[in-house]
Enzyme design. Structure first.
Site, PDB file in Angstrom:
ATOM      1  N   ASN A 108      34.973 -30.315 -21.590  1.00  0.00           N
ATOM      2  CA  ASN A 108      33.536 -30.510 -21.454  1.00  0.00           C
ATOM      3  C   ASN A 108      33.238 -30.920 -20.013  1.00  0.00           C
ATOM      4  O   ASN A 108      34.075 -31.565 -19.368  1.00  0.00           O
ATOM      5  CB  ASN A 108      33.103 -31.620 -22.429  1.00  0.00           C
ATOM      6  N   HIS A 110      30.254 -32.814 -17.501  1.00  0.00           N
ATOM      7  CA  HIS A 110      29.092 -33.695 -17.625  1.00  0.00           C
ATOM      8  C   HIS A 110      28.618 -34.112 -16.228  1.00  0.00           C
ATOM      9  O   HIS A 110      29.437 -34.446 -15.371  1.00  0.00           O
ATOM     10  CB  HIS A 110      29.491 -34.942 -18.437  1.00  0.00           C
ATOM     11  N   ASP A 142      35.928 -35.223 -27.592  1.00  0.00           N
ATOM     12  CA  ASP A 142      36.334 -35.786 -28.880  1.00  0.00           C
ATOM     13  C   ASP A 142      35.076 -35.865 -29.742  1.00  0.00           C
ATOM     14  O   ASP A 142      34.056 -35.261 -29.421  1.00  0.00           O
ATOM     15  CB  ASP A 142      37.071 -37.128 -28.710  1.00  0.00           C
ATOM     16  N   GLY A 144      32.976 -38.164 -30.137  1.00  0.00           N
ATOM     17  CA  GLY A 144      31.889 -38.978 -29.598  1.00  0.00           C
ATOM     18  C   GLY A 144      31.042 -38.202 -28.590  1.00  0.00           C
ATOM     19  O   GLY A 144      31.284 -37.027 -28.315  1.00  0.00           O
ATOM     20  N   ASP A 146      30.455 -37.614 -25.072  1.00  0.00           N
ATOM     21  CA  ASP A 146      31.037 -37.747 -23.723  1.00  0.00           C
ATOM     22  C   ASP A 146      32.029 -38.907 -23.628  1.00  0.00           C
ATOM     23  O   ASP A 146      32.084 -39.599 -22.601  1.00  0.00           O
ATOM     24  CB  ASP A 146      29.920 -37.894 -22.675  1.00  0.00           C
TER      25      ASP A 146
HETATM   26  C1  GAR Z   1      25.657 -29.010 -16.237  1.00  0.00           C
HETATM   27  O1  GAR Z   1      25.302 -29.877 -15.193  1.00  0.00           O
HETATM   28  C2  GAR Z   1      26.396 -29.765 -17.314  1.00  0.00           C
HETATM   29  O2  GAR Z   1      27.198 -30.794 -16.829  1.00  0.00           O
HETATM   30  C3  GAR Z   1      25.263 -30.319 -18.122  1.00  0.00           C
HETATM   31  O3  GAR Z   1      24.363 -29.246 -18.218  1.00  0.00           O
HETATM   32  C4  GAR Z   1      24.433 -28.499 -16.990  1.00  0.00           C
HETATM   33  C5  GAR Z   1      24.543 -27.045 -17.341  1.00  0.00           C
HETATM   34  O4  GAR Z   1      24.316 -26.250 -16.226  1.00  0.00           O
HETATM   35  N1  GAR Z   1      25.715 -30.788 -19.396  1.00  0.00           N
HETATM   36  C6  GAR Z   1      25.305 -31.920 -19.948  1.00  0.00           C
HETATM   37  O5  GAR Z   1      24.446 -32.619 -19.486  1.00  0.00           O
HETATM   38  C7  GAR Z   1      26.010 -32.259 -21.251  1.00  0.00           C
HETATM   39  N2  GAR Z   1      25.897 -33.650 -21.533  1.00  0.00           N
HETATM   40  P1  GAR Z   1      24.570 -24.679 -16.280  1.00  0.00           P
HETATM   41  O6  GAR Z   1      23.931 -24.161 -17.582  1.00  0.00           O
HETATM   42  O7  GAR Z   1      23.875 -24.123 -15.084  1.00  0.00           O
HETATM   43  O8  GAR Z   1      26.052 -24.451 -16.253  1.00  0.00           O
END
Ligand code: GAR
Length: 209
Positions: A108, A110, A142, A144, A146
């Site tokens: 994942n 973040h 996992d 949870g 993040d």
């Molecule tokens: C990314 O910054 C990713 O880390 C975030 O969404 C964006 C997707 O960008 N994810 C989260 O916030 C998950 N908690 P993208 O669609 O341009 O790859």
């Protein structure tokens, strides 16, 4: 030691992290390739990117199932049909359940330095808190939100005039490079996880990535 050659990438939005993986895997020496892209909604740029790259797509919408458990089983079965070595949640805004997490390693990404600012608004929450440095985290998922073992992190400074959009765009520039680097290394060098510690290849414990 696990490898990561066949990737199923899950998206919910613009899919620029997916695009970075698609671009990297165009070179066979990268060691991993995207065999399918899944989403939890239709009409998103991430699905268009996959189709343009000739990669099969699937959509599993939570609302199409009577219960969350039914959706969990359905998306796990769809993922399994592509026989991935690694599932990459790249901006996929749903928590995956046990049917997927028990069957496959899930990486994942973040947009914050976990364990600070988990959840759907990592960039907004970091700005609201007034931190001067934030960044991005690549971790194993996992059950949870993040909370899984951290694989790699990189810091990004918060600038005085940043808003959520400008900061997120700067984070994403770093995030895409880090995700591509980590997935490629996991595929080429292999990796192991023990408790909260993830080791790629012969990288020694505590060595930064
Ligand atoms: C990314 O910054 C990713 O880390 C975030 O969404 C964006 C997707 O960008 N994810 C989260 O916030 C998950 N908690 P993208 O669609 O341009 O790859």
């Amino acid at each position: 030691m696990s490898k990561a050659g066949r990737l199923v990438v899950l998206v919910s939005g613009s899919g620029t992290n997916l695009q970075a993986l698609l671009d990297a895997s165009a070179d066979p020496s990268y060691g991993a390739r995207v065999v399918a892209v899944g989403a939890d909604r239709e009409g998103i740029e991430g699905l268009v990117r996959a189709t343009k790259a000739g990669v099969p797509t699937f959509v599993e919408k939570l609302g199409d199932y009577p219960t969350r458990a039914d959706w969990d089983r359905a998306i796990a079965a769809k993922i399994a049909s592509y026989e991935p070595d690694l599932v990459v949640s790249a901006g996929f805004m749903k928590i995956l359940g046990a049917p997927t997490l028990d069957a496959f390693p899930v990486l994942n990404t973040h947009p914050a330095l976990l364990p600070s600012f988990p959840g759907a608004h990592g960039v907004r929450d970091a700005l609201a808190h007034g931190v001067k440095v934030t960044g991005c985290t690549v971790m194993l998922a996992d059950e949870g939100i993040d909370t899984g073992p951290i694989v790699a992190q990189e810091a990004v400074p918060v600038l005085p005039d940043d808003d959520e959009e400008t900061l997120h765009e700067r984070i994403k520039t770093v995030e895409r490079r880090l995700l591509v680097e980590i997935v490629g290394r996991m595929a080429r060098e292999g990796w192991t996880a023990s408790g909260r510690h993830v080791r790629i290849g012969n990288q020694s414990e505590g060595e930064s990535t």
